[in-house]
Write a protein that holds these residues in place. Structure first.
Motif, PDB file in Angstrom:
ATOM      1  N   ALA A 234      41.451   4.212  53.546  1.00 36.26           N
ATOM      2  CA  ALA A 234      42.522   5.196  53.720  1.00 36.26           C
ATOM      3  C   ALA A 234      42.307   6.285  52.687  1.00 36.26           C
ATOM      4  N   LEU A 235      41.963   7.490  53.148  1.00 37.39           N
ATOM      5  CA  LEU A 235      41.589   8.574  52.252  1.00 37.39           C
ATOM      6  C   LEU A 235      42.265   9.877  52.645  1.00 37.39           C
ATOM      7  N   PRO A 236      42.397  10.809  51.705  1.00 40.74           N
ATOM      8  CA  PRO A 236      42.743  12.173  52.093  1.00 40.74           C
ATOM      9  C   PRO A 236      41.610  12.694  52.983  1.00 40.74           C
ATOM     10  N   LEU A 237      41.926  12.997  54.236  1.00 40.34           N
ATOM     11  CA  LEU A 237      40.873  13.275  55.214  1.00 40.34           C
ATOM     12  C   LEU A 237      40.049  14.509  54.870  1.00 40.34           C
ATOM     13  N   GLU A 243      32.005  15.401  57.375  1.00 37.16           N
ATOM     14  CA  GLU A 243      31.443  14.204  58.015  1.00 37.16           C
ATOM     15  C   GLU A 243      32.186  13.856  59.299  1.00 37.16           C
ATOM     16  N   ILE A 244      33.509  14.050  59.301  1.00 41.67           N
ATOM     17  CA  ILE A 244      34.285  13.791  60.521  1.00 41.67           C
ATOM     18  C   ILE A 244      33.892  14.786  61.606  1.00 41.67           C
ATOM     19  N   VAL A 249      31.196  10.200  60.272  1.00 37.95           N
ATOM     20  CA  VAL A 249      32.336   9.340  59.950  1.00 37.95           C
ATOM     21  C   VAL A 249      33.400   9.605  61.003  1.00 37.95           C
ATOM     22  N   VAL A 250      34.142   8.575  61.379  1.00 38.33           N
ATOM     23  CA  VAL A 250      35.154   8.749  62.420  1.00 38.33           C
ATOM     24  C   VAL A 250      36.544   8.505  61.843  1.00 38.33           C
ATOM     25  N   GLU A 251      37.499   9.242  62.363  1.00 32.22           N
ATOM     26  CA  GLU A 251      38.892   9.043  62.009  1.00 32.22           C
ATOM     27  C   GLU A 251      39.451   7.934  62.890  1.00 32.22           C
TER      28      GLU A 251
END
Length: 303
Positions: A234-237, A243-244, A249-251
C-alpha cells in the motif's frame, strides 16, 4: 548540572571506560570521575551500576544518556549557526514522498532563484526528520505527521492504493477484499511510519498468515521491492506513477479504500524566518506545479 558533566557522561556511556573517555576529552581520569559524580549528585540519581561486572548503566543512566546526546547536538547546532558569518545556508528536511515528487523541482528553483544560498537537503522518514528537528539540525521540515508549522500554508495530498507487479496477482479476481490482500506476499513500512497504521490489520499473526511479510526502511526501498516482485504494498501511488502507466506495476482494485497521505511543513525555524520564508515560497510553487502536472494521484492543498 552543566554541559561539561553531560558531555563526560555521554562519552563514558559510549566508550564504557574512563581512560578512553579522558583521552577523548583531553582530561584526566579523576576529572572524568568527578564530573560524573557531580552529575549524579545534581540529579539525585545513580547513573552507573558500580556493583555490576564491567561497565553498566542504570535505567536512569540510559535515559540521561539519550537526553545528553540531544543537548550536545543542540550545542553544536547553535555554535555552528553563530560561527556562520554569512548565515546564507538553510537545512531542509524532506520526507520520501516530497523528495521523490516535487523535491527535484524545488531544488532547481532554489538553484535558479537563490544561487547565493547554500541549501542542504536531508531525506528521511518522519521519525528521522523529527529527531533532526529536535537536535536543532533542520531549519524546515516537510513530513507526513505532526502539526503544521506556523506560516506554512500549503500541503500535498497523495492518493494511497495497493500495487504490485502483475505476476504477483496473476489470475486473482478483483476487486480484492482485505482477506484476499492478506493472503498475498506483502511489503510493509516500519511500524514507525505514518503509512503503517492504515494497513496494520493486514499484518496478521505469524501462526495464521499464509504468505511472507517483507519490510523496507524507506519509500525508495519499498518501491524497488514492489518493482522486483517481492509482493504487494500500500503506497502513495504517485511514487510509482510511471511504472503504473507503463504496465511494469499494476494498481490493485480493493473493496476497501485507504486514507490519503498528507505532507506539509511541520517545522520552520522562526529565528531564521527570512531565509526559511524564501525557501517555503519556492516550495509552495514547486509543489503546486508538480501537482498540476501529476493530478491523477496527487493534489495541492491550500491550508
Amino acid at each position: 548540572m552543566n554541559l561539561k558533566q553531560l558531555e563526560a557522561f555521554y562519552w563514558l556511556s559510549q566508550f564504557g571506560k574512563h581512560r578512553q573517555t579522558a583521552e577523548y576529552l583531553g582530561l584526566t581520569q579523576p576529572a572524568v570521575s568527578a564530573r560524573i559524580t557531580a552529575l549524579e549528585k545534581d540529579l539525585g540519581k545513580t547513573l552507573i551500576d558500580r556493583e555490576a561486572d564491567g561497565f553498566v548503566l542504570t535505567d536512569q543512566g540510559l535515559e540521561v544518556a539519550e537526553f545528553a546526546v540531544q543537548f550536545l547536538n543542540l550545542r553544536e547546532a547553535m555554535l555552528g549557526r553563530l560561527q556562520d558569518r554569512h548565515k546564507r545556508g538553510v537545512s531542509l528536511g524532506l520526507v520520501g514522498m516530497a523528495a521523490l515528487t516535487w523535491g527535484p523541482r524545488l531544488r532547481e528553483a532554489l538553484l535558479a532563484e537563490l544561487p547565493e544560498m547554500t541549501i542542504d537537503i536531508y531525506l528521511g522518514s518522519d521519525l528521522q526528520l523529527r529527531r533532526l528537528v529536535e537536535a536543532g539540525t533542520l531549519d524546515a521540515a516537510f513530513t507526513a505527521s505532526g502539526d503544521r508549522a506556523r506560516g506554512a500554508d500549503f500541503g500535498v495530498e497523495y492518493q494511497v492504493g495497493w500495487v504490485s507487479r502483475g505476476d504477483v496477482i496473476e489470475g486473482l479476481p478483483q476487486p480484492m477484499s482485505p482477506d484476499d490482500l492478506r493472503a498475498l506476499p506483502l511489503v510493509h513500512y516500519p511500524k514507525t511510519s505514518p503509512l503503517f497504521n492504515p494497513v496494520a490489520d493486514y499484518v496478521d499473526d505469524m501462526a495464521e498468515r499464509t504468505a511472507p511479510r517483507h519490510y523496507g526502511n524507506s519509500l525508495s526501498a519499498i518501491c524497488e521491492m514492489v518493482r522486483l516482485g517481492y509482493g504487494a504494498s500500500a503506497l502513495p501511488l504517485a511514487a510509482l506513477e510511471n511504472e503504473i502507466a507503463s504496465g511494469k506495476v499494476v494498481e490493485i482494485a480493493a473493496t476497501e479504500g485507504l486514507a490519503p497521505l498528507h505532507v506539509a511543513c511541520t517545522h520552520a525555524n522562526r529565528a531564521r524566518r527570512k531565509q526559511v520564508g524564501q525557501v517555503l515560497e519556492l516550495a509552495r510553487e514547486a509543489a503546486r506545479a508538480w501537482c498540476r502536472d501529476h493530478g491523477r494521484y496527487s493534489s495541492f492543498e491550500d491550508l
